[in-house]
Design a protein around this motif. Structure first.
Motif, PDB file in Angstrom:
ATOM      1  N   LYS A  48       0.851  -1.193   0.000  1.00 20.94           N
ATOM      2  CA  LYS A  48       0.000   0.000   0.000  1.00 20.94           C
ATOM      3  C   LYS A  48       0.884   1.239   0.000  1.00 20.94           C
ATOM      4  CE  LYS A  48      -3.666   2.261   2.706  1.00 20.94           C
ATOM      5  NZ  LYS A  48      -4.527   2.125   3.898  1.00 20.94           N
ATOM      6  N   LEU A  49       0.529   2.217  -0.800  1.00 18.39           N
ATOM      7  CA  LEU A  49       1.298   3.453  -0.882  1.00 18.39           C
ATOM      8  C   LEU A  49       0.667   4.531  -0.008  1.00 18.39           C
ATOM      9  CD1 LEU A  49       1.913   3.686  -4.732  1.00 18.39           C
ATOM     10  CD2 LEU A  49       3.187   2.399  -3.018  1.00 18.39           C
ATOM     11  N   ASN A  50       1.477   5.191   0.760  1.00 16.92           N
ATOM     12  CA  ASN A  50       1.021   6.373   1.484  1.00 16.92           C
ATOM     13  C   ASN A  50       1.437   7.615   0.712  1.00 16.92           C
ATOM     14  OD1 ASN A  50      -0.112   4.904   3.500  1.00 16.92           O
ATOM     15  ND2 ASN A  50       1.230   5.607   5.140  1.00 16.92           N
ATOM     16  N   TRP A 111      -8.824   0.699   2.031  1.00 18.05           N
ATOM     17  CA  TRP A 111      -8.939   0.075   3.348  1.00 18.05           C
ATOM     18  C   TRP A 111      -8.345  -1.324   3.343  1.00 18.05           C
ATOM     19  CZ3 TRP A 111     -10.593   2.439   7.741  1.00 18.05           C
ATOM     20  CH2 TRP A 111     -11.250   3.672   7.593  1.00 18.05           C
ATOM     21  N   ALA A 112      -7.800  -1.754   2.245  1.00 19.28           N
ATOM     22  CA  ALA A 112      -7.262  -3.109   2.123  1.00 19.28           C
ATOM     23  C   ALA A 112      -6.078  -3.327   3.064  1.00 19.28           C
ATOM     24  CB  ALA A 112      -6.831  -3.360   0.683  1.00 19.28           C
ATOM     25  N   LYS A 113      -6.012  -4.507   3.628  1.00 21.14           N
ATOM     26  CA  LYS A 113      -4.884  -4.886   4.467  1.00 21.14           C
ATOM     27  C   LYS A 113      -3.803  -5.475   3.566  1.00 21.14           C
ATOM     28  CE  LYS A 113      -3.502  -7.639   8.460  1.00 21.14           C
ATOM     29  NZ  LYS A 113      -3.924  -8.639   9.483  1.00 21.14           N
ATOM     30  N   THR A 114      -2.602  -4.926   3.662  1.00 16.18           N
ATOM     31  CA  THR A 114      -1.508  -5.374   2.794  1.00 16.18           C
ATOM     32  C   THR A 114      -0.329  -5.867   3.628  1.00 16.18           C
ATOM     33  OG1 THR A 114      -0.645  -3.097   2.699  1.00 16.18           O
ATOM     34  CG2 THR A 114      -2.158  -3.781   0.933  1.00 16.18           C
ATOM     35  N   ASP A 115       0.628  -6.489   2.942  1.00 16.53           N
ATOM     36  CA  ASP A 115       1.826  -6.987   3.633  1.00 16.53           C
ATOM     37  C   ASP A 115       2.792  -5.855   3.972  1.00 16.53           C
ATOM     38  OD1 ASP A 115       1.357  -9.937   3.445  1.00 16.53           O
ATOM     39  OD2 ASP A 115       1.365  -9.472   1.293  1.00 16.53           O
ATOM     40  N   TYR A 116       2.834  -4.859   3.071  1.00 17.97           N
ATOM     41  CA  TYR A 116       3.777  -3.751   3.255  1.00 17.97           C
ATOM     42  C   TYR A 116       3.089  -2.407   3.068  1.00 17.97           C
ATOM     43  CZ  TYR A 116       7.078  -7.554   2.316  1.00 17.97           C
ATOM     44  OH  TYR A 116       7.758  -8.743   2.345  1.00 17.97           O
ATOM     45  N   ILE A 117       3.725  -1.380   3.659  1.00 13.83           N
ATOM     46  CA  ILE A 117       3.345   0.013   3.399  1.00 13.83           C
ATOM     47  C   ILE A 117       4.604   0.754   2.962  1.00 13.83           C
ATOM     48  CG2 ILE A 117       2.809   2.216   4.541  1.00 13.83           C
ATOM     49  CD1 ILE A 117       0.543   0.997   5.926  1.00 13.83           C
ATOM     50  N   LEU A 118       4.449   1.580   1.955  1.00 17.39           N
ATOM     51  CA  LEU A 118       5.562   2.406   1.487  1.00 17.39           C
ATOM     52  C   LEU A 118       5.285   3.858   1.863  1.00 17.39           C
ATOM     53  CD1 LEU A 118       8.253   2.227  -0.056  1.00 17.39           C
ATOM     54  CD2 LEU A 118       6.991   2.828  -2.131  1.00 17.39           C
ATOM     55  N   GLU A 119       6.057   4.370   2.817  1.00 18.48           N
ATOM     56  CA  GLU A 119       5.937   5.764   3.246  1.00 18.48           C
ATOM     57  C   GLU A 119       7.022   6.596   2.565  1.00 18.48           C
ATOM     58  OE1 GLU A 119       4.218   5.130   7.785  1.00 18.48           O
ATOM     59  OE2 GLU A 119       6.319   5.698   7.492  1.00 18.48           O
TER      60      GLU A 119
END
Length: 201
Positions: A48-50, A111-119
């Motif tokens: 997921k991208l922030n 709202w999806a739950k992902t393995d990673y977030i990219l901040e």
């Protein structure tokens, strides 16, 4: 006779109109990301991208410029169609989808739950005119890849990139920033691929 002069002045002003040039809006988004070759197999992971965290001066649609004389400002009759932060997220989102690196890529609004977030943190996004008369588009942005399960930062990477401008005006700066953004997105995808393959996900 005194009443005639105010009427004449009113008539003159009512006959004049001030023409204000229209503001032209530009976007970083393109129909298809350039310079990205899709991976043959996706990693069995989602990301997921922030939207990038940025300075208040970059949280508007203004197109920024600076010069070697320390002068800085915004182009008067040119503007972005969205904030740089939003456009950077959207261009990277499209590039990651096109790359086929992840099984799922989600935008910040999801709202999806992902393995990673990219901040990320955006420090510079502007057109700079140099002392020798040439100019370039500059992007300075840092990324953090976070594992959502462990809540730990897996890797960080700072990208400082420049691309020469064809002209020292808003149009030249915009084209340079577009090409520079494509280059940075390509580097981000390469960094993510190397990082996650080293992690043996």
């Amino acid at each position: 006779m005194k009443k005639i002069f105010p009427l004449l002045i009113l008539a003159l002003f009512s006959g004049c109109s001030i023409h204000t040039p229209a503001i032209t809006e530009y976007s970083l988004l393109t129909p298809a990301p350039s310079g990205i070759t899709p991976f043959s197999t996706s990693l069995p992971k989602s990301i997921k991208l922030n939207a990038p965290i940025t300075l208040s001066s970059l949280a508007t649609k203004s197109i920024h410029y600076s010069s070697s004389t320390q002068e800085s400002g915004n182009y008067l009759y040119s503007a972005w169609s969205d904030t740089p932060s939003s456009m950077i997220e959207n261009t990277l989102f499209l590039a990651l989808q096109h790359s086929n690196l992840f099984s799922t890529v989600a935008p910040s609004a999801s709202w999806a739950k992902t393995d990673y977030i990219l901040e990320s943190n955006l420090a510079i996004f502007q057109h700079t005119i140099k002392e020798d008369g040439s100019s370039e588009g500059i992007i300075d942005i840092s990324y953090r890849l976070i594992d959502l399960e462990s809540k730990k930062v897996i890797a960080t990477k700072h990208f400082y990139s420049t691309h020469p401008s064809a002209s020292n005006n808003a149009k030249g700066g915009i084209e340079a920033l577009k090409k520079n953004m494509d280059k940075v997105n390509h580097q981000v995808i390469e960094w993510l691929s190397i990082t996650l393959n080293q992690q043996k996900v």
